[in-house]
Write an enzyme that holds these catalytic residues in place. Structure first.
Site, PDB file in Angstrom:
ATOM      1  N   TYR A  55       4.204  -5.988 -24.881  1.00 37.67           N
ATOM      2  CA  TYR A  55       5.509  -5.318 -24.827  1.00 37.67           C
ATOM      3  C   TYR A  55       5.604  -4.472 -23.551  1.00 37.67           C
ATOM      4  O   TYR A  55       6.571  -4.590 -22.790  1.00 37.67           O
ATOM      5  CB  TYR A  55       5.728  -4.442 -26.072  1.00 37.67           C
ATOM      6  CG  TYR A  55       7.055  -3.716 -26.039  1.00 37.67           C
ATOM      7  CD1 TYR A  55       8.253  -4.430 -26.017  1.00 37.67           C
ATOM      8  CD2 TYR A  55       7.117  -2.322 -26.002  1.00 37.67           C
ATOM      9  CE1 TYR A  55       9.471  -3.783 -25.966  1.00 37.67           C
ATOM     10  CE2 TYR A  55       8.336  -1.672 -25.960  1.00 37.67           C
ATOM     11  CZ  TYR A  55       9.512  -2.398 -25.942  1.00 37.67           C
ATOM     12  OH  TYR A  55      10.721  -1.755 -25.879  1.00 37.67           O
TER      13      TYR A  55
ATOM     14  N   SER B  87      12.101   0.032 -20.638  1.00 32.97           N
ATOM     15  CA  SER B  87      11.529   1.036 -21.548  1.00 32.97           C
ATOM     16  C   SER B  87      10.677   1.985 -20.719  1.00 32.97           C
ATOM     17  O   SER B  87      10.164   1.604 -19.654  1.00 32.97           O
ATOM     18  CB  SER B  87      10.638   0.348 -22.585  1.00 32.97           C
ATOM     19  OG  SER B  87       9.843   1.307 -23.261  1.00 32.97           O
TER      20      SER B  87
HETATM   21  P1  NAP Z   1      17.333  -3.238 -32.311  1.00 37.22           P
HETATM   22  O1  NAP Z   1      18.284  -2.356 -33.033  1.00 37.22           O
HETATM   23  O2  NAP Z   1      16.277  -3.940 -33.098  1.00 37.22           O
HETATM   24  O3  NAP Z   1      18.182  -4.270 -31.452  1.00 37.22           O
HETATM   25  C1  NAP Z   1      17.651  -5.449 -30.902  1.00 37.22           C
HETATM   26  C2  NAP Z   1      18.790  -6.407 -30.667  1.00 37.22           C
HETATM   27  O4  NAP Z   1      18.260  -7.604 -30.095  1.00 37.22           O
HETATM   28  C3  NAP Z   1      19.513  -6.785 -31.940  1.00 37.22           C
HETATM   29  O5  NAP Z   1      20.891  -6.882 -31.689  1.00 37.22           O
HETATM   30  C4  NAP Z   1      18.948  -8.164 -32.274  1.00 37.22           C
HETATM   31  O6  NAP Z   1      19.940  -8.908 -32.977  1.00 37.22           O
HETATM   32  C5  NAP Z   1      18.710  -8.707 -30.864  1.00 37.22           C
HETATM   33  N1  NAP Z   1      17.724  -9.768 -30.864  1.00 37.22           N
HETATM   34  C6  NAP Z   1      16.441  -9.725 -31.340  1.00 37.22           C
HETATM   35  N2  NAP Z   1      15.858 -10.914 -31.195  1.00 37.22           N
HETATM   36  C7  NAP Z   1      16.789 -11.739 -30.627  1.00 37.22           C
HETATM   37  C8  NAP Z   1      16.794 -13.113 -30.243  1.00 37.22           C
HETATM   38  N3  NAP Z   1      15.706 -13.884 -30.412  1.00 37.22           N
HETATM   39  N4  NAP Z   1      17.912 -13.625 -29.697  1.00 37.22           N
HETATM   40  C9  NAP Z   1      19.017 -12.863 -29.536  1.00 37.22           C
HETATM   41  N5  NAP Z   1      19.068 -11.556 -29.861  1.00 37.22           N
HETATM   42  C10 NAP Z   1      17.964 -11.013 -30.410  1.00 37.22           C
HETATM   43  O7  NAP Z   1      16.529  -2.412 -31.218  1.00 37.22           O
HETATM   44  P2  NAP Z   1      17.035  -1.543 -29.958  1.00 37.22           P
HETATM   45  O8  NAP Z   1      16.172  -0.341 -29.936  1.00 37.22           O
HETATM   46  O9  NAP Z   1      18.499  -1.372 -29.948  1.00 37.22           O
HETATM   47  O10 NAP Z   1      16.567  -2.497 -28.779  1.00 37.22           O
HETATM   48  C11 NAP Z   1      17.366  -2.787 -27.656  1.00 37.22           C
HETATM   49  C12 NAP Z   1      16.502  -2.792 -26.418  1.00 37.22           C
HETATM   50  O11 NAP Z   1      16.013  -1.478 -26.189  1.00 37.22           O
HETATM   51  C13 NAP Z   1      15.275  -3.707 -26.499  1.00 37.22           C
HETATM   52  O12 NAP Z   1      15.151  -4.426 -25.270  1.00 37.22           O
HETATM   53  C14 NAP Z   1      14.121  -2.735 -26.636  1.00 37.22           C
HETATM   54  O13 NAP Z   1      12.918  -3.245 -26.103  1.00 37.22           O
HETATM   55  C15 NAP Z   1      14.654  -1.554 -25.844  1.00 37.22           C
HETATM   56  N6  NAP Z   1      14.008  -0.266 -26.146  1.00 37.22           N
HETATM   57  C16 NAP Z   1      14.086   0.272 -27.373  1.00 37.22           C
HETATM   58  C17 NAP Z   1      13.449   1.485 -27.634  1.00 37.22           C
HETATM   59  C18 NAP Z   1      13.486   2.143 -28.993  1.00 37.22           C
HETATM   60  O14 NAP Z   1      12.730   3.106 -29.196  1.00 37.22           O
HETATM   61  N7  NAP Z   1      14.349   1.709 -29.902  1.00 37.22           N
HETATM   62  C19 NAP Z   1      12.738   2.136 -26.605  1.00 37.22           C
HETATM   63  C20 NAP Z   1      12.670   1.539 -25.361  1.00 37.22           C
HETATM   64  C21 NAP Z   1      13.324   0.334 -25.127  1.00 37.22           C
HETATM   65  P3  NAP Z   1      19.715 -10.116 -33.992  1.00 37.22           P
HETATM   66  O15 NAP Z   1      18.610  -9.718 -34.906  1.00 37.22           O
HETATM   67  O16 NAP Z   1      21.061 -10.243 -34.638  1.00 37.22           O
HETATM   68  O17 NAP Z   1      19.388 -11.294 -33.147  1.00 37.22           O
END
Ligand code: NAP
Length: 265
Positions: free
Chosen positions: A155, A142
């Site tokens: 985080y 991130s």
């Molecule tokens: P998201 O839509 O909430 O996706 C998160 C994914 O992780 C989902 O598929 C969820 O699936 C899975 N997950 C959560 N807890 C889990 C667990 N205990 N075991 C296995 N899988 C798990 O959010 P996203 O934005 O796509 O996030 C993806 C990555 O991008 C993360 O590492 C996040 O920190 C990073 N990121 C996001 C942003 C942003 O603004 N969105 C910015 C910077 C970095 P299930 O619920 O089905 O398990």
């Protein structure tokens, strides 16, 4: 059938958001897939759609990566399936709350997923990649890894770990034919924000990118061999200056002499 040039990509957190887009784009690029997350139903639906659209082989492995026993099943898959050539460590959770408002159990769960699971999966995948002299790791970090003051400190710290670990892996593995990349998304329109307790409506829309654009930029950087991909950063010189300064520190971090700014007794 696996495209021997591409092999299989294992994508964690593939049931939604950035991970789901990675899954789709990688299948379009010719990878077979192993999709990992907790929500089996969502994974099954995505797997059916992707295999129908791309004719790629898509396997679903439902697992809670914060649970040691379920994580071990995914580690085993990485150790035993020699077709896996790409690990996308994407699953992660985050929040914006401060130390006084945050539940420490939730913080520990965040560390288990964002740090421990990512580390164990990497350690499971790398020996096979090295033995086969082929493989790649994409670690979704991130921008807060560079600015841990912006959201929740655990985080930000967890993502600083991901970026630092990726730098180290790059140094260790580049000579072995293994490509490594850290992806640093800025705010991205996914369920991440709702789940973390700060729905997207609270953000300035001009700062929020779609997951599609984010992954498109990151994959273009991956193709170009870019180690740290920051798709939202328009003027990359900001990062290049930061990284040059960091590199300049490396020869100045240890000495047998106390720095002259201190008085000696
Ligand atoms: P998201 O839509 O909430 O996706 C998160 C994914 O992780 C989902 O598929 C969820 O699936 C899975 N997950 C959560 N807890 C889990 C667990 N205990 N075991 C296995 N899988 C798990 O959010 P996203 O934005 O796509 O996030 C993806 C990555 O991008 C993360 O590492 C996040 O920190 C990073 N990121 C996001 C942003 C942003 O603004 N969105 C910015 C910077 C970095 P299930 O619920 O089905 O398990």
């Amino acid at each position: 059938m696996t495209d021997i040039r591409k092999g299989t990509a294992l994508v964690t957190g593939a049931s939604s958001g950035i991970g789901a887009v990675y899954a789709e784009r990688l299948a379009q690029r010719g990878y077979d897939l192993v999709l990992v997350a907790r929500n089996q139903e969502r994974l099954d639906t995505l797997a059916s759609r992707i295999s129908l659209d791309t004719q790629r082989n898509v396997e679903v492995l439902a697992a809670d990566l914060a649970n040691a026993a379920q994580l071990a099943q995914v580690e085993r898959k990485l150790r035993e399936d020699a077709s896996i050539t790409l690990l996308v460590n994407n699953a992660g959770i985050g929040t914006h709350t401060g130390v006084l408002e945050s539940d420490v159990e939730r913080m520990a769960e965040m560390i288990a997923l964002n740090i421990t699971a990512l580390t164990r999966l990497t350690y499971a995948a790398v020996p096979g990649f090295v033995a086969r002299q082929q493989g790649a790791l994409i670690n979704v970090s991130s921008v807060v890894s560079l600015a841990p003051e912006l959201l929740n400190g655990v985080y930000g710290g967890s993502k600083a770990y991901v970026t630092a670990f990726t730098h180290s892996l790059h140094k260790e593995l580049a000579g072995q034919g293994i490509q490594v990349q850290a992806v640093l998304p800025g705010a991205t329109a996914t369920e991440f924000w709702q789940i973390g307790g700060l729905p997207l409506e609270n953000l300035d829309a001009s700062t929020v990118m779609t997951a599609s654009d984010l992954v498109e930029g990151a994959l273009q950087d991956f193709d170009a061999g870019v180690l740290v991909s920051i798709p939202a950063m328009h003027d990359l010189q900001h990062y290049q200056r930061y990284e040059s300064s960091r590199q300049a520190l490396l020869g100045n971090l240890s000495s047998n002499q106390l720095a002259p700014r201190y008085s000696t007794k």
